[in-house]
Design a protein around this motif. Sequence first.
Motif, PDB file in Angstrom:
ATOM      1  N   UNK A  90      63.863 -34.382  30.779  1.00  0.00           N
ATOM      2  CA  UNK A  90      62.903 -35.210  31.511  1.00  0.00           C
ATOM      3  C   UNK A  90      61.665 -34.406  31.880  1.00  0.00           C
ATOM      4  N   UNK A  91      61.842 -33.163  32.260  1.00  0.00           N
ATOM      5  CA  UNK A  91      60.727 -32.343  32.730  1.00  0.00           C
ATOM      6  C   UNK A  91      59.727 -32.039  31.620  1.00  0.00           C
ATOM      7  N   UNK A  92      60.212 -31.898  30.379  1.00  0.00           N
ATOM      8  CA  UNK A  92      59.295 -31.516  29.309  1.00  0.00           C
ATOM      9  C   UNK A  92      58.397 -32.671  28.865  1.00  0.00           C
ATOM     10  N   UNK A  93      58.748 -33.913  29.188  1.00  0.00           N
ATOM     11  CA  UNK A  93      57.923 -35.050  28.766  1.00  0.00           C
ATOM     12  C   UNK A  93      56.520 -34.980  29.383  1.00  0.00           C
ATOM     13  N   UNK A  94      56.392 -34.899  30.731  1.00  0.00           N
ATOM     14  CA  UNK A  94      55.032 -34.765  31.280  1.00  0.00           C
ATOM     15  C   UNK A  94      54.338 -33.476  30.863  1.00  0.00           C
ATOM     16  N   UNK A  95      55.119 -32.417  30.622  1.00  0.00           N
ATOM     17  CA  UNK A  95      54.506 -31.168  30.165  1.00  0.00           C
ATOM     18  C   UNK A  95      53.928 -31.326  28.753  1.00  0.00           C
ATOM     19  N   UNK A  96      54.637 -32.025  27.879  1.00  0.00           N
ATOM     20  CA  UNK A  96      54.114 -32.274  26.536  1.00  0.00           C
ATOM     21  C   UNK A  96      52.840 -33.114  26.599  1.00  0.00           C
ATOM     22  N   UNK A 190      58.826 -29.593  22.741  1.00  0.00           N
ATOM     23  CA  UNK A 190      59.465 -30.628  21.925  1.00  0.00           C
ATOM     24  C   UNK A 190      60.856 -30.185  21.487  1.00  0.00           C
ATOM     25  N   UNK A 191      60.999 -28.909  21.142  1.00  0.00           N
ATOM     26  CA  UNK A 191      62.315 -28.389  20.776  1.00  0.00           C
ATOM     27  C   UNK A 191      63.288 -28.541  21.946  1.00  0.00           C
ATOM     28  N   UNK A 192      62.828 -28.220  23.153  1.00  0.00           N
ATOM     29  CA  UNK A 192      63.696 -28.359  24.333  1.00  0.00           C
ATOM     30  C   UNK A 192      64.038 -29.817  24.608  1.00  0.00           C
ATOM     31  N   UNK A 193      63.120 -30.723  24.268  1.00  0.00           N
ATOM     32  CA  UNK A 193      63.411 -32.147  24.460  1.00  0.00           C
ATOM     33  C   UNK A 193      64.618 -32.558  23.615  1.00  0.00           C
ATOM     34  N   UNK A 194      64.722 -32.025  22.412  1.00  0.00           N
ATOM     35  CA  UNK A 194      65.821 -32.413  21.521  1.00  0.00           C
ATOM     36  C   UNK A 194      67.096 -31.614  21.787  1.00  0.00           C
ATOM     37  N   UNK A 195      66.966 -30.352  22.189  1.00  0.00           N
ATOM     38  CA  UNK A 195      68.166 -29.536  22.397  1.00  0.00           C
ATOM     39  C   UNK A 195      68.670 -29.579  23.831  1.00  0.00           C
ATOM     40  N   UNK A 196      67.785 -29.889  24.764  1.00  0.00           N
ATOM     41  CA  UNK A 196      68.156 -29.771  26.168  1.00  0.00           C
ATOM     42  C   UNK A 196      68.073 -28.321  26.629  1.00  0.00           C
ATOM     43  N   UNK A 197      68.565 -28.055  27.816  1.00  0.00           N
ATOM     44  CA  UNK A 197      68.431 -26.738  28.439  1.00  0.00           C
ATOM     45  C   UNK A 197      69.318 -25.682  27.797  1.00  0.00           C
TER      46      UNK A 197
END
Length: 217
Positions: A90-96, A190-197
Motif C-alpha cells: 500500500x505504501x509504495x502506491x503513493x510513492x510511485x 514497482x518491484x516491491x508492489x509485486x513482491x511485498x516486503x
Amino acid sequence: MSRAVNWINKAQDGLQHFNVFDFLAPLAFRLYLAPIFIAVGWHKLNHFSDIVDWFRYSLELPMPELMAFLATSAELLGGLALLAGVAVRWAVIPLMITMLVAAVSAHWDNGWFAIAPSDADSSIANVFAVIGFPGAEQSLQNSMEVSNRLEAARGILGEHGNYDWLTEKGAFVVLNNGIEFSVTYFIMLMSLFFTGAGRFVSLDYWIGNRFRAGSDD
C-alpha cells in the motif's frame, strides 16, 4: 541435445535451493529506498512553505498546498513504512505516483541523465544511438559539450583555486537533473508492489503469519 536439456533442468532445480534467500532482494530495496524518502520527506516538512512556492511558481502545479502535503506525507510516511516493512504494498502506491509526478513535472525537460555524462564513449546513449532512438545522438553531442565545459572549469579552478582541496570530497560534475533517479526509484517501488516486503525481516510477514495462525485455530 537431450543431455543438454537434462543439464539445464538440473541447474534450474539447483537454483531452487536459493529460494530460501528470496527475502534479501525486497529487504535490500527497502533499506536502500527508506532513508532516501524519509530524508526528502523530512526536508519537505521542515521547509513546507518553500516547497509550496516551488510547486506553485517553478513547477506550476495545480493546488500546490495539497500537492506539497501529499508529496511530503507519501515520502515521509512511505519511507517509514518501507523501513519497518509494514503495509509495503500500500505504501509504495503513493510513492510511485510521486515519482511519476516528479519525473514529468521537475525532470522531464532535462532528459534521462541525473548527472550529465562527460565521456561520450562510455555513455549509454551509444547503445540507443545504434538503434536510432530519438535524442540519443543529441545526448552524445551534449556529452562532448559537457566535457569541454568541465575541462574549462578545471583549468580555471586549477589556476585560481586550491584544486586539490576543492576536489578532495569528489570530482566536479555537471548536474543534468533528468528523470534517471525518479524512474529508477519507480522501478524499485514497482518491484516491491509485486513482491511485498519480503519474508522474515518485515512486520508484514509476522503480522500475516499471526493472522494465518489465528484463522487456523
